[in-house]
Motif scaffolding. Structure first.
Motif, mmCIF file in Angstrom:
data_model
loop_
_atom_site.group_PDB
_atom_site.id
_atom_site.type_symbol
_atom_site.label_atom_id
_atom_site.label_comp_id
_atom_site.label_asym_id
_atom_site.label_seq_id
_atom_site.Cartn_x
_atom_site.Cartn_y
_atom_site.Cartn_z
ATOM 1 N N ILE A 378 4.345 46.527 36.186
ATOM 2 C CA ILE A 378 4.402 47.483 35.066
ATOM 3 C C ILE A 378 3.076 47.578 34.319
ATOM 4 O O ILE A 378 2.721 48.607 33.772
ATOM 5 N N GLU A 379 2.310 46.477 34.333
ATOM 6 C CA GLU A 379 1.106 46.486 33.480
ATOM 7 C C GLU A 379 -0.196 46.089 34.160
ATOM 8 O O GLU A 379 -1.219 45.960 33.494
ATOM 9 N N PHE A 380 -0.148 45.837 35.463
ATOM 10 C CA PHE A 380 -1.390 45.337 36.067
ATOM 11 C C PHE A 380 -1.706 46.058 37.376
ATOM 12 O O PHE A 380 -1.134 45.752 38.421
ATOM 13 N N ALA A 381 -2.604 47.013 37.288
ATOM 14 C CA ALA A 381 -3.034 47.742 38.491
ATOM 15 C C ALA A 381 -4.561 47.872 38.454
ATOM 16 O O ALA A 381 -5.103 48.919 38.088
ATOM 17 N N PRO A 382 -5.272 46.778 38.794
ATOM 18 C CA PRO A 382 -6.740 46.839 38.723
ATOM 19 C C PRO A 382 -7.354 47.646 39.864
ATOM 20 O O PRO A 382 -6.891 47.574 41.002
ATOM 21 N N VAL A 383 -8.364 48.414 39.509
ATOM 22 C CA VAL A 383 -9.100 49.169 40.531
ATOM 23 C C VAL A 383 -10.452 48.488 40.677
ATOM 24 O O VAL A 383 -11.368 48.712 39.889
ATOM 25 N N LYS A 384 -10.533 47.593 41.637
ATOM 26 C CA LYS A 384 -11.805 46.874 41.850
ATOM 27 C C LYS A 384 -12.502 47.404 43.110
ATOM 28 O O LYS A 384 -13.712 47.514 43.149
ATOM 29 N N ASN A 385 -11.683 47.638 44.156
ATOM 30 C CA ASN A 385 -12.245 47.995 45.460
ATOM 31 C C ASN A 385 -11.773 49.392 45.883
ATOM 32 O O ASN A 385 -10.780 49.899 45.349
ATOM 33 N N GLY A 403 6.288 56.013 37.665
ATOM 34 C CA GLY A 403 6.669 57.399 37.357
ATOM 35 C C GLY A 403 5.514 58.279 36.906
ATOM 36 O O GLY A 403 5.739 59.318 36.289
ATOM 37 N N ILE A 404 4.283 57.851 37.184
ATOM 38 C CA ILE A 404 3.146 58.689 36.769
ATOM 39 C C ILE A 404 2.779 59.643 37.915
ATOM 40 O O ILE A 404 2.510 59.206 39.041
ATOM 41 N N GLU A 405 2.806 60.916 37.616
ATOM 42 C CA GLU A 405 2.518 61.943 38.643
ATOM 43 C C GLU A 405 1.037 61.981 38.947
ATOM 44 O O GLU A 405 0.202 62.050 38.037
ATOM 45 N N LEU A 406 0.732 61.937 40.205
ATOM 46 C CA LEU A 406 -0.680 61.973 40.580
ATOM 47 C C LEU A 406 -1.028 63.334 41.203
ATOM 48 O O LEU A 406 -2.097 63.605 41.589
#
Ligand code: UTP
Length: 406
Positions: A378-385, A403-406
């Motif tokens: 729910i709270e941790f989606a790091p974009v490192k690579n 539920g976030i529309e991309l």
């Protein structure tokens, strides 16, 4: 500083190579170089050996975090305290966006990276949407400080401007550029990036508070009587910013700082680990964590299990304890472009050091730290690579899951 003074000054510090090309420079280049030399922090280089061998105290596991279950049970109590502080304007936020994001391999500032698939949805926009959820409840816009670097500042500011600051009041957003440190070779000789320019690099995310103060923005903290600052990284696209329950829990538990943590996915997950050092909370970066501690388990669970998500709450008053050279410099071995025999070379392997202070080292100086456990889905989606672990792909999946529309 004139040439003669600079020569003596550099000779005393074993750095005379910085004037190697002086004769070839134009008048304005000479001036700029001398000015840069005058303002350089040489003490970092002087302490190179000391910084290489930072001694650790007795490391033990951190105490139990405020668990997800406890947070669910006490949510209303925690949130009430947090919302009150936010409504009284006692909390501000700091976005750390001065990193180079080299692992992502994207040329712009990381926050401008588009996570959307069918529409534009930048990392910055996702994070501003998180902020809006809180300001809609409190009706107050807290000051938002955005730390950039000298290389990405102009692009970052332009990105916000062109998108009308994502609907946030312009006068509540304060951009500032983080301070720099010189780079050097493995023998401690400072590099020239060009014949007329000393090689410098951002001084690490631990520089966020001193840079804020050096930029003059301390007056905004004073004017608004800000008591708490929520510091967060540009990497995590799912994080909650100025989360009232997190603020409330830190205050209720009488801690001087708080850290949002997740249970580590496994011993090798690349996150800093919250521990106790000589009885005080501390964070050990994943690359500095001794193997035996990393793998230690009890009843099937990792003993050192709380990974930090780079979302902290700091008591502003205590942040002054981190100023005045109190934070250690970590030496990062990097491939650094530099002048060699009159030519600028761009090495493909590490050739020297960059000097970085780390936000994790501030935690120890705070004396107490609340570990606040959040659910990683729910709270941790790091974009490192770009791909693989902690990548654009994994973060997109987690955004969709929420539920976030991309
Ligand atoms: P990272 O440790 O992931 O470093 O930063 P980085 O430079 O962004 O990325 P790599 O290692 O080159 O791939 C964690 C957070 O700290 C910020 C980053 O912007 C990110 O939010 N940061 C890092 C700064 O603000 N300044 C710095 O000097 C370093």
């Amino acid at each position: 500083m004139n040439y003669e003074r600079a020569k003596t000054y550099l000779y005393q510090r074993g750095q005379e190579q910085l004037l190697e090309y002086y004769e070839e420079l134009s008048e304005s280049e000479r001036k700029a170089l001398l000015n840069q030399i005058e303002n350089l922090n040489f003490s970092i280089i002087k302490n190179i050996e000391k910084n290489k061998t930072v001694k650790r105290g007795k490391i033990q596991p951190a105490g139990d975090a405020v668990s997800v279950q406890e947070i669910k049970r006490r949510r209303i109590q925690f949130e009430t305290v947090g919302l009150n502080l936010l409504s009284e304007n006692k909390v501000g936020a700091v976005l750390l966006a001065g990193g180079q994001g080299s692992r992502l391999g994207y040329s712009g500032p990381k926050g401008t990276f588009n996570m959307g698939l069918t529409k534009e949805l930048s990392i910055f926009e996702l994070q501003m949407n998180s902020i809006k959820k809180i300001t809609e409840i409190t009706g107050r816009h807290f000051p938002l400080f955005i730390m950039t670097s000298y290389t990405n500042n102009a692009e970052t500011v332009k990105f916000f401007e062109e998108r009308n600051y994502f609907g946030y009041p312009r006068d509540r957003i304060h951009f500032y550029i983080q301070d720099v440190a010189p780079t050097c070779n493995f023998d401690g000789k400072i590099y020239l990036d060009e014949k007329s320019r000393v090689s410098i690099a951002p001084n690490g995310n631990g520089g966020w508070y001193s840079s804020l103060i050096n930029s003059g923005l301390g007056r905004v903290l004073d004017r608004n009587n800000i008591e708490w600052l929520n510091v967060y990284s540009v990497d995590n696209v799912l994080q909650k910013i100025c989360d009232p329950a997190f603020i409330g829990a830190t205050v209720i538990k009488q801690c001087r700082c708080g850290a949002k943590v997740v249970k580590k996915a496994g011993p090798d997950e690349k996150v800093g680990v919250l521990c106790s050092e000589d009885g005080k909370p501390t964070i050990i970066e994943y690359y500095e964590m001794p193997e035996n501690l990393k793998n230690k388990t009890k009843k099937g669970e990792l003993v050192y299990r709380y990974g930090v998500t780079l979302n902290y709450l700091f008591n502003v008053h205590d942040l002054n304890l981190t100023l005045g050279g109190k934070l250690p410099y970590h030496l990062a071995e990097k491939a650094i472009a530099h002048m060699e025999n009159g030519v600028r070379v761009i090495p493909d392997k590490p050739c020297g050091y960059k000097f970085e202070t780390l936000v994790v080292d501030m935690v120890k100086l705070m004396g107490s730290c609340l570990a606040y456990e959040v659910e990683r889905e729910i709270e941790f989606a790091p974009v490192k690579n770009a791909t693989g672990n902690d990548s654009v792909e994994t973060a997109r999946e987690l955004l969709k899951h929420n539920g976030i529309e991309l």
